[in-house]
Structures are given as structure tokens and as C-alpha cells.
Design a protein around this motif. Structure first.
Motif, mmCIF file in Angstrom:
data_model
loop_
_atom_site.group_PDB
_atom_site.id
_atom_site.type_symbol
_atom_site.label_atom_id
_atom_site.label_comp_id
_atom_site.label_asym_id
_atom_site.label_seq_id
_atom_site.Cartn_x
_atom_site.Cartn_y
_atom_site.Cartn_z
ATOM 1 N N THR A 1 -5.130 -12.672 -36.981
ATOM 2 C CA THR A 1 -4.418 -11.536 -37.566
ATOM 3 C C THR A 1 -3.559 -10.791 -36.551
ATOM 4 N N ARG B 1 0.427 -10.494 -36.847
ATOM 5 C CA ARG B 1 1.065 -9.175 -36.868
ATOM 6 C C ARG B 1 2.213 -9.104 -35.856
ATOM 7 N N THR C 1 -0.400 -19.304 -42.295
ATOM 8 C CA THR C 1 -0.936 -18.330 -43.251
ATOM 9 C C THR C 1 -2.169 -18.865 -43.977
ATOM 10 N N ASN D 1 -5.329 -18.621 -41.876
ATOM 11 C CA ASN D 1 -5.832 -17.247 -41.844
ATOM 12 C C ASN D 1 -6.557 -16.893 -43.134
ATOM 13 N N GLN D 2 -6.008 -17.356 -44.248
ATOM 14 C CA GLN D 2 -6.581 -16.990 -45.545
ATOM 15 C C GLN D 2 -7.898 -17.699 -45.855
ATOM 16 N N LEU E 1 -12.542 -14.396 -40.647
ATOM 17 C CA LEU E 1 -11.804 -13.290 -41.263
ATOM 18 C C LEU E 1 -12.302 -12.949 -42.661
ATOM 19 N N GLY F 1 -1.072 -4.028 -43.091
ATOM 20 C CA GLY F 1 -0.541 -5.213 -43.751
ATOM 21 C C GLY F 1 -0.134 -4.926 -45.180
ATOM 22 N N GLY G 1 -4.991 -6.183 -43.447
ATOM 23 C CA GLY G 1 -4.360 -6.636 -42.221
ATOM 24 C C GLY G 1 -3.411 -7.782 -42.505
ATOM 25 N N PHE G 2 -3.329 -8.709 -41.552
ATOM 26 C CA PHE G 2 -2.428 -9.842 -41.729
ATOM 27 C C PHE G 2 -3.195 -11.139 -41.953
ATOM 28 N N ALA G 3 -4.422 -10.978 -42.491
ATOM 29 C CA ALA G 3 -5.195 -12.150 -42.881
ATOM 30 C C ALA G 3 -4.732 -12.699 -44.220
#
Length: 502
Positions: free
Chosen positions: A84, A88, A402, A405-406, A411, A431, A436-438
Motif C-alpha cells: 500500500t 500510494r 493492484t 494488493n487486493q 492486507l 485512498g 488506503g491503497f489496498a
């Protein structure tokens, strides 16, 4: 075309690329990220692409304790980025406003003049501004509700008839038809009637719209040309043959959209339309007045990308969501109860009240997390950028993974499970969604998807209309979900029944 000369040429080019690539380690700085795992001595990381984008990213990080690795599938080299904080740093850097690909590759896919990979910043800004000020306007988004409600009223009546005959439909084709109807209205103010045609003849895709075949093939072609080094598809027989087929698919889709644009222009689309009803084509025509040749090419390209984003990605998201709600009927019932509390059995969905359906929204977010249709997000590095302890070099490409991360176990709790409740409360981590940026399903910053509001409104209205009247049932519940990976992740044929709620 003979094979001997291309093979000799390909071996020569590969050998030269390998020699150049072998020199890189000695030139690597101390603050450079580690090289990615599983590289091939001759072809770099190109062979890994055969595994699909998700497994490609997984293989790059195998055995490496770093959130950034450098890989090579052709010039320029690129960095795959997870985590994340690292995401970011890329998303929030306002100077990283370009996506990069070689002009030669872009021209093979005919995508060099629109939005996605347009390297002409002024042209890109103009096209994006048109999209935002047409299909992204709040008034336009609000005007969608009655149109989609009407479309879904017809669709639900036809589904009632299919329920009585126990006839299954293909969810991917059904939702593709719905998205196609909505995009035709959005782009041309025209009725395609693809949904009605399919539900009237659901057997063996007899009634499915040809666009639903042409468009995915063109998108798969785009993925091929952007991820396969040109020396392979120009000279190596296996890749050369695939390139011939993909160029045919690209040309077919380009001609289809060009003919549509010419037809609509000849129907005397005029500039007198008011701002409330002006469609995307009219907006593009007004913006390109006086620039006949270049303007027409740009119009065709933007409309092609609007179809791709508005039809392909949105429809497959709804297909994946219907699959998960069929497997998790208790949560589907929670959405149903929420709908009944809000509007009842016959109340109208509006742009204002649809946003109050928090369970529905949570299910959408969880679907886009678990079944990301876009798996990576690239940015071209116009300058050196420090991300944590690593320096990313100017002239290379930063690719945010992405999907990794997802689905990351670090996370998310039980990341491979469908658990929409996790989105009912924002975690206030910043985010786009408070996580956030997860989870960044529509991108972030200057390259954020301009059609986000349209896509979310479409999904909410379509799914709310369906859930109010039907529960979802998989015809083959024991079979795994079939997907096809290319430029986007596409849902393969998914037989379903829509059962009337009592």
C-alpha cells in the motif's frame, strides 16, 4: 512468408537483446530494486506472460523479500510494485501522468490516439475533459436512473417468462447486453435493444449482439501487442501467426466503430442539443470542429475506449457479482431487505436514493476486490522517483500490481473469501474508499478512470432492479468460475437462472 529468414532474424535480435540485458547487473545502483525472479536467460520475463497477468506478477516476486522488483519483457524495463505505501507513492505523484508503450505496438492495436495510452498530453487532456464533462457530469449521471429502470423493467419481464420455462441464460452475455444498451444510449442517444434480443432468444447465444464477440477479441489483441516484444510477433512464426489473427480482430473492431460514427454523423447530429441531453458523440464532434481528419480519428478512438470501459469491464463485474450472490444467498437477501426498506416492492430507484443502499455498495466493492477486471496500473517514469529505499529510474515503467494488493493476506483478512461486510465501514485509511491503497478499483489521481461515476451508477441500478425481483441460481454450482485473462479479466460462459422472489 518463409520461416528461415524470420527465425534467423529473431535469433539475432534475441541474442542482441540478451547481450544488452546481461550488461545491466553491473550497472545497477545500490538503491535499485532487486531483479525479479524466474527470468529466462534469453527472453527475460516474456515466457511468464503465458501464465496470465496474475500468475505473472506472482512469479516475479517468488522468493524475493521486496515489494518492488525490476523485470524485462522488452524496452523499456519495468518495475512491478505491490504494497500500500508503495502504491500510494506512485498514485499520488502528480508528475506520473503518462502510460507508456511503444508507438509501433500501439499502432498495431490502433489505440494511439484516445485516452489509455495517448502520449500526446494535450490531446489526452482534451479527450479526458470531454469524457468528464459529458458522461461524468452529475446531471448526466442523474438522468441515467429512469432510462436504466425502464431497460431493467423490460429485462425483468422477459426474465419472468424464462423463469416459468426454467430456461437458463448466460450471465456474461446477459450483463454484456445490458451494458451495451446503456453505452449506446450514452454515446449515440440510440437504442440497441441487445438485452431484449438476447432474452428473447437465449439459447446458444443466438440473440447475442455481435459486438460482444468483436470487442473482447480486440481487447485481447491489445493485450498481446502491448505485452509481446515486437521482434517476437514480427519474426517468430508462432507469435507471427497470432499477430496476423489479432490484427484482423483489431481492424474489424475499428471498422465497426468507424462505420457507426460515420452513420451517426450522417444522421445530422447537431450542436444545438442542450447540455442535459448531449451525448458523448455530440460532445466529441463539437470539440473537434475544424479538425476533420485528425478529429475523426480521435473521436473513433475515444468511443472505442468508452465501449471497452463501459461495456467490457462493467458487464464482467456484474457477472462476477451475480456469481458471488448466487453462492452467498444470505447476503443477497440482506441487500433485498435493504431495498424493500428503502423503496418497497414498486418504488422507483433514483440517483439520490440508490446511494443509500450500503449493503449493495459493499457487495460491489467486494466483487471488484475479489474479481478485479483490471489487474495492473502502469505509469511512465518521466523522472527518477524514490519509493521507500529504492530509486526507480527515469525512462522505465512503474506497474502497480493492484490485484496482488487486493488479494494479499497481509492486507486483508481471508482475502480469497467473499465478505462484503468488510466494506460496510470505512477504515479511514485514506485512498479512494477509505481502505488506503489496498483497493483502488478505478485508479487514482490524474489517471483515474473518468467513467467511475457512470459505472457505479449502472451497476447499482441494474443489480438493485434484479435483486428486488429475483434470486440468483447457478446451473452448475460445483463447477469453478471460468475466466479469461487478457487486457481485462473476462467472465467465461456462466449459466444461471433468475428465480422469482415470492
Amino acid at each position: 512468408m518463409g520461416y528461415i529468414e524470420p527465425i534467423i532474424a529473431s535469433v539475432t535480435v534475441v541474442a542482441a537483446a540478451t547481450l544488452w540485458n546481461s550488461l545491466k547487473p553491473s550497472k545497477r545502483s545500490e538503491d535499485a530494486p532487486p531483479m525479479a525472479a524466474n527470468g529466462h536467460i534469453l527472453l527475460g520475463h516474456v515466457p511468464l506472460l503465458m501464465r496470465g497477468m496474475n500468475r505473472f506478477a506472482e512469479a516475479l516476486f517468488e522468493g524475493i523479500d521486496s515489494n518492488i522488483v525490476e523485470y524485462w519483457i522488452g524496452n523499456p524495463a519495468a518495475y512491478m510494485i505491490q504494497g500500500t505505501d508503495e502504491a500510494r507513492a506512485i498514485y499520488t505523484n502528480v508528475n506520473l501522468n503518462e502510460r507508456h508503450a511503444r508507438l509501433y505496438d500501439l499502432k498495431q492495436a490502433m489505440i494511439h490516439e484516445g485516452l489509455l495510452f495517448n502520449s500526446n498530453i494535450e490531446s489526452w487532456k482534451r479527450n479526458r475533459k470531454i469524457l468528464v464533462e459529458s458522461i461524468g457530469r452529475p446531471r448526466f449521471i442523474r438522468s441515467l436512473a429512469p432510462k436504466i429502470n425502464q431497460l431493467m423493467g423490460t429485462a425483468c419481464d422477459l426474465l419472468d417468462a424464462l423463469h416459468n420455462s426454467q430456461t437458463p441464460i448466460l450471465a456474461n452475455v446477459f450483463f454484456g447486453s445490458i451494458s451495451l444498451d446503456i453505452m449506446f444510449d450514452t454515446i449515440f442517444t440510440d437504442s440497441r435493444r441487445a438485452t431484449e434480443s438476447y432474452l428473447t432468444h437465449p439459447d446458444q447465444k443466438v440473440g447475442s449482439d455481435p459486438i460482444l464477440t468483436i470487442l473482447p477479441e480486440s481487447m485481447n489483441a491489445t493485450f498481446f501487442f502491448l505485452t509481446t516484444p515486437s521482434f517476437l510477433y514480427d519474426y517468430v512464426p508462432f507469435f507471427y501467426k497470432r499477430a496476423v489473427l489479432y490484427r484482423k480482430a483489431v481492424a474489424e473492431w475499428h471498422k465497426f466503430v468507424t462505420d457507426l460514427v460515420d452513420l451517426k454523423c450522417n444522421e445530422n447530429i447537431n450542436s444545438a442539443k442542450d447540455a442535459e441531453t448531449e451525448d458523448l458523440l455530440t460532445s466529441l464532434l463539437l470539440a473537434c470542429e475544424g479538425d476533420d481528419d485528425n478529429g475523426r480519428h480521435a473521436i473513433v478512438q475515444v468511443i472505442k475506449e468508452a465501449f471497452s470501459g463501459g461495456t467490457d469491464t462493467t458487464s464482467h463485474t456484474m457477472a462476477f457479482m451475480s456469481y458471488e450472490l448466487a453462492r452467498h444467498p444470505n447476503f443477497a437477501n440482506e441487500i433485498y431487505n435493504e431495498i424493500m426498506d428503502l423503496v418497497g416492492e414498486n418504488g422507483e430507484f433514483t440517483a439520490e436514493n440508490i446511494g443509500k443502499l450500503k449493503y449493495l455498495e459493499a457487495a460491489i466493492h467486494e466483487t471488484t476486490r475479489l474479481h478485479a477486471v483490471v489487474q495492473i496500473n502502469p505509469r511512465f517514469l518521466k523522472e527518477d522517483v524514490m519509493v521507500g529505499k529504492y530509486r526507480l529510474q527515469k525512462g522505465k515503467v512503474a506497474v502497480v500490481a493492484t490485484r496482488r494488493n487486493q488479494l494479499s493476506e497481509t492486507l486483508w483478512e481471508q482475502p480469497l473469501e467473499f465478505k462484503p461486510h468488510r466494506f460496510l465501514e470505512s477504515k479511514d485509511l485514506g485512498g479512494p474508499l477509505g481502505f488506503g491503497f489496498a483497493h483502488v478499483p478505478f485508479g487514482y489521481g490524474v489517471r483515474k478512470c473518468p467513467g467511475e461515476a457512470l459505472a457505479m451508477m449502472e451497476i447499482k441500478l441494474v443489480m438493485a432492479n434484479l435483486i428486488r425481483r429475483f434470486s440468483f441460481e447457478l446451473v452448475n454450482p460445483s463447477e469453478p468460475l471460468g475466466v479469461r485473462q487478457g487486457l481485462t479479466v473476462q467472465c467465461r460462459d456462466l449459466p444461471m437462472r433468475f428465480k422469482q422472489r415470492s
